[in-house]
Write an enzyme that holds these catalytic residues in place. Structure first.
Site, PDB file in Angstrom:
ATOM      1  N   LYS A 135       4.501   8.974   8.823  1.00 21.53           N
ATOM      2  CA  LYS A 135       4.686   8.280  10.056  1.00 21.53           C
ATOM      3  C   LYS A 135       6.025   8.713  10.940  1.00 21.53           C
ATOM      4  O   LYS A 135       6.032  10.293  11.204  1.00 21.53           O
ATOM      5  CB  LYS A 135       4.593   6.996   9.704  1.00 21.53           C
ATOM      6  CG  LYS A 135       3.433   6.785   9.112  1.00 21.53           C
ATOM      7  CD  LYS A 135       3.089   5.169   8.821  1.00 21.53           C
ATOM      8  CE  LYS A 135       2.222   4.455   7.693  1.00 21.53           C
ATOM      9  NZ  LYS A 135       1.010   4.522   8.905  1.00 21.53           N
ATOM     10  N   ASP A 167       9.697   2.946  -0.530  1.00 24.10           N
ATOM     11  CA  ASP A 167       8.290   3.441   0.007  1.00 24.10           C
ATOM     12  C   ASP A 167       8.848   3.011   1.502  1.00 24.10           C
ATOM     13  O   ASP A 167       8.284   2.442   2.396  1.00 24.10           O
ATOM     14  CB  ASP A 167       6.841   3.211  -0.521  1.00 24.10           C
ATOM     15  CG  ASP A 167       5.463   3.395   0.919  1.00 24.10           C
ATOM     16  OD1 ASP A 167       4.540   3.062   0.475  1.00 24.10           O
ATOM     17  OD2 ASP A 167       5.874   3.764   1.941  1.00 24.10           O
ATOM     18  N   TYR A 224       0.504  -1.161   0.309  1.00 24.30           N
ATOM     19  CA  TYR A 224       0.407  -0.097   0.215  1.00 24.30           C
ATOM     20  C   TYR A 224       0.418   1.292  -0.177  1.00 24.30           C
ATOM     21  O   TYR A 224       1.945   1.469   0.350  1.00 24.30           O
ATOM     22  CB  TYR A 224      -1.215  -0.143   1.316  1.00 24.30           C
ATOM     23  CG  TYR A 224      -1.882   0.905   1.593  1.00 24.30           C
ATOM     24  CD1 TYR A 224      -1.676   2.555   2.154  1.00 24.30           C
ATOM     25  CD2 TYR A 224      -2.672   1.206   0.972  1.00 24.30           C
ATOM     26  CE1 TYR A 224      -2.711   3.297   2.502  1.00 24.30           C
ATOM     27  CE2 TYR A 224      -3.582   2.710   0.659  1.00 24.30           C
ATOM     28  CZ  TYR A 224      -3.615   3.477   1.550  1.00 24.30           C
ATOM     29  OH  TYR A 224      -4.161   4.641   2.035  1.00 24.30           O
TER      30      TYR A 224
HETATM   31  P1  KE4 Z   1      -0.761   8.404   4.351  1.00 28.26           P
HETATM   32  O1  KE4 Z   1      -1.039   9.519   3.821  1.00 28.26           O
HETATM   33  O2  KE4 Z   1      -1.684   7.814   5.578  1.00 28.26           O
HETATM   34  O3  KE4 Z   1       0.439   9.310   5.728  1.00 28.26           O
HETATM   35  O4  KE4 Z   1       0.420   7.320   4.279  1.00 28.26           O
HETATM   36  C1  KE4 Z   1      -0.064   6.482   2.798  1.00 28.26           C
HETATM   37  C2  KE4 Z   1       0.804   5.311   3.525  1.00 28.26           C
HETATM   38  C3  KE4 Z   1       2.350   4.811   2.538  1.00 28.26           C
HETATM   39  N1  KE4 Z   1       3.085   3.733   2.001  1.00 28.26           N
HETATM   40  C4  KE4 Z   1       2.936   2.720   3.409  1.00 28.26           C
HETATM   41  C5  KE4 Z   1       3.990   1.919   3.583  1.00 28.26           C
HETATM   42  C6  KE4 Z   1       1.942   2.960   4.329  1.00 28.26           C
HETATM   43  O5  KE4 Z   1       1.823   2.481   5.225  1.00 28.26           O
HETATM   44  C7  KE4 Z   1       0.838   4.330   4.440  1.00 28.26           C
HETATM   45  C8  KE4 Z   1      -0.442   4.369   5.439  1.00 28.26           C
HETATM   46  N2  KE4 Z   1      -0.094   3.150   6.404  1.00 28.26           N
HETATM   47  C9  KE4 Z   1      -2.046   3.094   6.575  1.00 28.26           C
HETATM   48  C10 KE4 Z   1      -1.765   1.826   7.916  1.00 28.26           C
HETATM   49  N3  KE4 Z   1      -1.413   0.863   6.571  1.00 28.26           N
HETATM   50  C11 KE4 Z   1      -1.836   4.197   7.102  1.00 28.26           C
HETATM   51  C12 KE4 Z   1      -3.517   4.191   8.464  1.00 28.26           C
HETATM   52  C13 KE4 Z   1      -4.761   4.617   7.834  1.00 28.26           C
HETATM   53  O6  KE4 Z   1      -4.411   3.976   6.087  1.00 28.26           O
HETATM   54  O7  KE4 Z   1      -4.894   5.278   8.341  1.00 28.26           O
END
Ligand code: KE4
Length: 429
Positions: free
Chosen positions: A269, A241, A146
């Site tokens: 994060k 990523d 993701y």
């Molecule tokens: P954000 O746009 O949520 O800050 O980051 C996206 C993203 C990009 N790359 C990786 C590897 C990520 O894990 C994420 C976001 N992770 C999710 C949890 N699996 C955030 C939690 C959510 O979607 O509320």
């Protein structure tokens, strides 16, 4: 001991009147584990406290950011001091230079870095940059990985997309998804086949170097090296990523842990220490294509925001100046893994535990979990039952089998013991 969560139940009803699904991010809705999401009110160190006053040991840590624990003193103070003088200028500041210099000092292959406000922004910008730099359209992502919710990435994605088992997402046009190629994680040959079938058309390969959105899945030995070699041979931009792994697995993230270096790296994060921060950076010749230097346009009103910067800077500086934190995180995660391993083995339940640094996940699977198909075929209903049992024991696990657990430096030996004992209770009730 069941916990009274009437206030959360009330708040969830009210939230759904004004917010889609009552949440501002789908994975918070407990859809895959069932039940009512817990509304949190305060947090400190390893603990969160919900609207009913229940305490939870936190194994999500805001999906990764709270590596030092909640409301970490120096971060809170830095924000309090800064917020009296500025929330946002929309003009450059010295603090942004200091943040960029700190990142460069911790990650040797970052020549230039651009701050944004989320991991999604970081990944979508890195992909646009790779396409602009190479003049090619297609890219390869991996099933179960993701990279945020930008259109191009929502093909066979992990995290909430996997949790909700959304096969095709309305609103993602064929024109967008046609350039998204996918391969199974941990399978170099599949990538070789895609590259051969799309010769000279691929701008980038983007990967979570340690996957965290289908549970935690480390790269197989030689896998990342194989991707690096393909990118070198084919002139493809390799994007790591590191939104989850960056500054978590080591000061230099997964690149330091694995010894494999990408052309571009994305962050989120931990880099914000709980405030909205993302970033992308890498090789100068690529990064110089970004506006205002080059024509690959990317922008953001609150990029480099002073409050977000001071939160992230203080977090990263603490991590850089105290390398023992990474040793403690690894030791804590290893103790947790060993304790769970003992309990699950003696309970005779099929399971496998994946771990990398301070990321860990438990899969109730007969076989090793090395890719998305393995993660999906595990007994995820059992995970849901386990999740709710632990929740009632005051232990907050990620509300989905497709998420990694995140360990903070605030978790104590007593917290670990409570977690392991509660797991023993569940599997021996
Ligand atoms: P954000 O746009 O949520 O800050 O980051 C996206 C993203 C990009 N790359 C990786 C590897 C990520 O894990 C994420 C976001 N992770 C999710 C949890 N699996 C955030 C939690 C959510 O979607 O509320």
């Amino acid at each position: 001991m069941s916990k009274d969560r009437n206030k959360s139940t009330e708040l969830f009803k009210r939230a759904q009147l004004s917010i889609p699904g009552g949440v501002n991010s789908p994975v918070r809705a407990f859809k895959s584990v069932g039940g009512t999401p817990v509304f949190m009110q305060t947090a400190k160190g390893a603990y969160m406290y919900d609207a009913d006053g229940n305490e939870y040991i936190d194994y999500i840590n805001s999906w990764g950011p709270m590596i030092l624990g909640h409301a970490y003193g120096p971060v809170v103070k830095a924000i309090q001091d800064k917020v009296q003088y500025a929330t946002s200028f929309g003009a450059p500041t010295e603090l942004e230079i200091e943040m960029a210099e700190l990142i460069k000092s911790m990650v040797p292959n970052i020549d230039l870095v651009r701050m944004v406000s989320s991991g999604t922004e970081a990944c979508m910008s890195a992909l646009r940059l790779a396409r602009g730099y190479t003049g090619k359209n297609k890219f390869i992502k991996f099933e179960g990985c993701y990279h945020g919710h930008a259109d191009a990435f929502l093909v066979k994605a992990g995290s909430g997309v996997a949790t909700f088992n959304i096969q095709t997402i309305p609103g993602i046009t064929a024109g967008v998804s046609m350039d998204t190629l996918t391969a199974p994680f941990n399978d170099v040959e599949a990538v070789e086949q895609l590259v051969a079938a799309n010769k000279d058309e691929i701008a980038a390969i983007i990967i979570e170097p340690v996957a965290g959105n289908m549970g935690c899945i480390p790269p197989a030995p030689g896998y990342l090296e194989g991707l690096r070699a393909i990118c070198d041979a084919e002139g493809i931009v390799l994007i790591f990523d590191e939104v989850m792994t960056g500054f978590r697995l080591a000061a230099g993230g997964a690149q330091e842990l694995t010894g494999v270096y990408a052309d571009l790296v994305t962050y989120g994060k931990v880099i914000g220490g709980g405030m909205p921060v993302g970033a992308f950076g890498g090789r100068r010749e690529i990064m110089e294509q970004i506006a205002p230097l080059g024509n690959v346009y990317q922008a953001g009103t609150l990029s480099g925001n002073p409050i977000a910067m001071i939160s992230g800077y203080t977090t990263l500086k603490t991590l850089k100046d105290n390398p023992a934190i990474y040793d403690r995180l690894r030791a804590t995660t290893t103790t947790l893994r060993d304790g769970l391993d003992n309990v699950l083995r003696s309970a005779g339940v099929p399971y496998t535990i994946n771990m990398a640094g301070s990321m860990i996940s438990v899969h109730f699977s007969e076989k090793p979990v090395t890719n998305f198909t393995d993660a999906v075929s595990a007994n995820n209903n059992l995970f849901s039952e386990y999740f709710h049992f632990m929740l009632n024991e005051g232990i907050y696990l990620p509300p989905s089998a497709y998420e990694s657990w995140f360990i903070s430096d605030a978790i104590s030996a007593e917290d670990l013991e409570k977690t392991i004992n509660a797991t023993h209770k569940f599997f021996n009730k």
